[in-house]
Design an enzyme around this catalytic site. Structure first.
Site, PDB file in Angstrom:
ATOM      1  CE1 TYR A   1       3.323 -17.793 -17.347  1.00 10.76           C
ATOM      2  CE2 TYR A   1       4.542 -19.582 -16.310  1.00 10.76           C
ATOM      3  CZ  TYR A   1       3.431 -18.768 -16.362  1.00 10.76           C
ATOM      4  OH  TYR A   1       2.427 -18.910 -15.443  1.00 10.76           O
TER       5      TYR A   1
ATOM      6  CG  PHE B   1       4.330  -0.410   6.514  1.00  7.54           C
ATOM      7  CD1 PHE B   1       4.487   0.945   6.712  1.00  7.54           C
ATOM      8  CD2 PHE B   1       3.712  -0.840   5.354  1.00  7.54           C
ATOM      9  CE1 PHE B   1       4.007   1.857   5.770  1.00  7.54           C
ATOM     10  CE2 PHE B   1       3.238   0.061   4.414  1.00  7.54           C
ATOM     11  CZ  PHE B   1       3.398   1.419   4.626  1.00  7.54           C
ATOM     12  CG  ASP B   2       0.079   1.159   6.350  1.00  5.57           C
ATOM     13  OD1 ASP B   2       1.192   0.837   5.927  1.00  5.57           O
ATOM     14  OD2 ASP B   2      -0.637   1.991   5.777  1.00  5.57           O
TER      15      ASP B   2
ATOM     16  CG  ASP C   1       8.744  -4.846   6.330  1.00  5.12           C
ATOM     17  OD1 ASP C   1       9.311  -4.509   5.279  1.00  5.12           O
ATOM     18  OD2 ASP C   1       7.617  -4.442   6.641  1.00  5.12           O
TER      19      ASP C   1
ATOM     20  CG  HIS D   1      -4.276   5.190   5.478  1.00  5.27           C
ATOM     21  ND1 HIS D   1      -4.461   3.886   5.877  1.00  5.27           N
ATOM     22  CD2 HIS D   1      -3.152   5.193   4.743  1.00  5.27           C
ATOM     23  CE1 HIS D   1      -3.478   3.148   5.405  1.00  5.27           C
ATOM     24  NE2 HIS D   1      -2.664   3.910   4.699  1.00  5.27           N
TER      25      HIS D   1
HETATM   26  N1  F0G Z   1       7.006  -2.669   4.653  1.00  6.83           N
HETATM   27  C1  F0G Z   1       7.376  -1.403   4.874  1.00  6.83           C
HETATM   28  C2  F0G Z   1       8.306  -1.068   5.986  1.00  6.83           C
HETATM   29  C3  F0G Z   1       6.886  -0.398   4.035  1.00  6.83           C
HETATM   30  O1  F0G Z   1       7.262   0.862   4.260  1.00  6.83           O
HETATM   31  C4  F0G Z   1       6.027  -0.747   2.969  1.00  6.83           C
HETATM   32  C5  F0G Z   1       5.492   0.270   2.070  1.00  6.83           C
HETATM   33  C6  F0G Z   1       5.683  -2.086   2.784  1.00  6.83           C
HETATM   34  C7  F0G Z   1       6.200  -3.028   3.650  1.00  6.83           C
HETATM   35  C8  F0G Z   1       4.756  -2.530   1.686  1.00  6.83           C
HETATM   36  O2  F0G Z   1       5.400  -2.473   0.490  1.00  6.83           O
HETATM   37  O3  F0G Z   1       4.181  -0.744  -0.857  1.00  6.83           O
HETATM   38  O4  F0G Z   1       5.683  -2.417  -1.934  1.00  6.83           O
HETATM   39  O5  F0G Z   1       3.514  -3.114  -1.019  1.00  6.83           O
HETATM   40  N2  F0G Z   1       5.554   1.486   2.314  1.00  6.83           N
HETATM   41  C9  F0G Z   1       5.144   2.583   1.468  1.00  6.83           C
HETATM   42  C10 F0G Z   1       5.322   3.855   2.212  1.00  6.83           C
HETATM   43  C11 F0G Z   1       3.812   2.422   0.858  1.00  6.83           C
HETATM   44  O6  F0G Z   1       4.866   4.887   1.705  1.00  6.83           O
HETATM   45  O7  F0G Z   1       5.945   3.866   3.272  1.00  6.83           O
HETATM   46  P1  F0G Z   1       4.643  -2.167  -0.912  1.00  6.83           P
END
Ligand code: F0G
Length: 459
Positions: A72, A124-125, A215, A450
């Site tokens: 842990y 990113f989304d 990121d 989405h």
């Molecule tokens: N930042 C970027 C640039 C990403 O492409 C993603 C995830 C994340 C953050 C979030 O990371 O999925 O580990 O929580 N992208 C995936 C994609 C889902 O299909 O592009 P995560």
């Protein structure tokens, strides 16, 4: 004769995949409410939905699983990963998380409050989701060139420095908790950010006293492009390039499911001890104790090995050449794609591909669904569904680009699979004039719609 290029690995274990019939796919798609996320994986022949968590681990990584320490507190696996992160990125402090968005959640809980502005190249989304959830604003300072898919620009992920300075000048320091640079920039097509741009962003951030966060999901692919495309870097190793890139970052969020080449995992890296301490409280609340976050010991071991592999030139060359192979096939068929081809995916320009489908009927989603029907290939819409509604007006916001992303999992498919994908798209391209109608939304979630949206076919 010069020897041809070939992959820098051989295959030790395989997993069967199955073709289906058009009738089956039509039925499955209807049952899935025309949302490709709702399909069962076994209903997909070639799965290019994402390169996230879908890669194949190496024999070294699998061996590391057996050495995992599941204590842990104070696990050796934590210290192994800590040493690797410090060696590669130069972060003396880090927190493991279960994936990238968890890292965003912890960091933003620490730094972001209502009314804040967070500029970046193109968020990113999930990053945007975490910002907007806190009633703050994600502000994209994308360079204009990124919106012209046929324009060959080596670093379409760059931040527009004028747009950035405009934001930094317009708001008080305390309302801008950080600048986020996404390397490579997923939203603009897996496009890299140049070292020069990273350096200039950091200099501007320092001038205004604002920290910079990378990121980092595809940081190694970004380093590969710097080596190949930016003057002065051809002779440098990927590790040297990564070290310089991160000399311009104060912190980083990482989705290890991409360039960590693991199926699950993430982390936050910090240079500042005080910030690390503050974030630790949230990490313990949301993810787990400091020395495991959201990860098991064995997974931290596999990630440490994955980070070492992904920062080798041989690995990256094999990886990115496959993405380029698919891109070139599509270009040979005159199919409009984002150029140059990005690091992890080929982005098909749906507005150019299906000009007869009205914008309100989700053009990129229509193309993604056609591709599944044609050959059982699953891509993903990066368009109006993903862009979601404006948080204030609740109306659809139409992004400059409407694309279908074909994300290539790492070390999973062969170039024969890429040939199937290319021919499937070519067949749709040949009958594109007949495709005139798209879809309407039957149900959508209030945020990040989405993933769960339900659609109806229009005729
Ligand atoms: N930042 C970027 C640039 C990403 O492409 C993603 C995830 C994340 C953050 C979030 O990371 O999925 O580990 O929580 N992208 C995936 C994609 C889902 O299909 O592009 P995560």
């Amino acid at each position: 004769m010069e020897l041809p290029f070939a992959e820098s690995f051989k295959i030790k274990m395989v997993e069967p995949i199955f073709r289906s019939t058009l009738n089956e796919r039509e039925l499955w798609l209807k049952e899935a409410r025309y949302n490709l996320f709702n399909l069962k994986a076994e209903q997909v022949y070639i799965d290019l939905l994402t390169d996230s968590g879908t890669g194949a681990m190496s024999d070294r990584q699998w061996a590391e699983l057996m050495l995992g320490d599941e204590s842990y507190a104070g696990a050796t696996s934590y210290y192994k990963l800590k040493a690797t992160i410090e060696e590669i990125f130069g972060f003396p402090y880090f927190l493991p998380t279960h994936q990238g968005r968890a890292a965003e959640n912890v960091l933003m809980s620490t730094l972001v409050k209502q009314g804040d502005i967070i500029p970046g190249n193109s968020h990113f989304d999930t990053t945007k989701g975490h910002i907007e959830f806190r009633k703050a604003t994600a502000f994209d300072c994308t360079i204009q060139e990124a919106f012209d898919t046929s324009l060959l620009h080596p670093f379409k992920g760059n931040i527009d420095l004028e747009k950035l300075e405009q934001v930094l000048r317009s708001y008080p320091r305390e309302r801008i908790p950080m600048i986020i640079v996404t390397v490579t920039c997923n939203t603009s097509g897996g496009q890299p950010v140049s070292m020069q741009n990273l350096r200039e962003v950091k200099a501007m951030a320092d001038k205004y006293g604002i920290p910079v966060c990378f990121d980092s999901a595809r940081f190694a692919e970004n380093a590969y492009f710097i080596k190949l495309r930016e003057p002065g870097y051809a002779e440098k190793s990927i590790r040297e390039i990564v070290a310089e890139m991160y000399s311009y970052a104060d912190m980083a969020t990482m989705s290890a499911k991409k360039d960590g080449i693991v199926n699950m995992g993430g982390f936050i890296g910090f240079k500042d001890e005080e910030l690390f301490r503050r974030a630790t409280t949230y990490n313990i609340m949301f993810e787990g104790f400091i020395t495991y976050g959201g990860m098991s010991g064995r997974d931290m071991n596999a990630l440490a090995a994955g980070l070492k592999e992904s920062t080798t030139f041989e690995y990256l060359e094999t990886r990115i050449k496959q993405v380029e192979y698919l891109g070139q096939k599509l270009l040979d068929f005159c199919i409009p794609i984002q150029q140059p081809v990005g690091g992890h995916a080929v982005f098909v320009d749906a507005l150019k591909f299906l000009p007869n489908v009205p914008r309100e009927e989700y053009v990129a989603q229509t193309l993604a669904l056609e591709l599944y029907l044609e050959a059982g290939v699953r891509g993903v819409e990066i368009g109006t569904l993903l862009a979601d509604r404006d948080p204030v007006t609740r109306q659809d916001r139409y992004p400059a680009l409407e694309t279908v992303r074909l994300a290539i999992p790492r070390r999973v498919y062969t170039n024969n699979h890429m040939d199937v994908v290319a021919v499937a798209l070519k067949n749709i391209w040949d009958r594109r004039d007949e495709i005139r109608r798209g879809y309407r939304i039957a149900w959508e979630a209030p945020i990040m719609r989405h993933f769960t949206v339900q659609l109806e076919k229009l005729s």
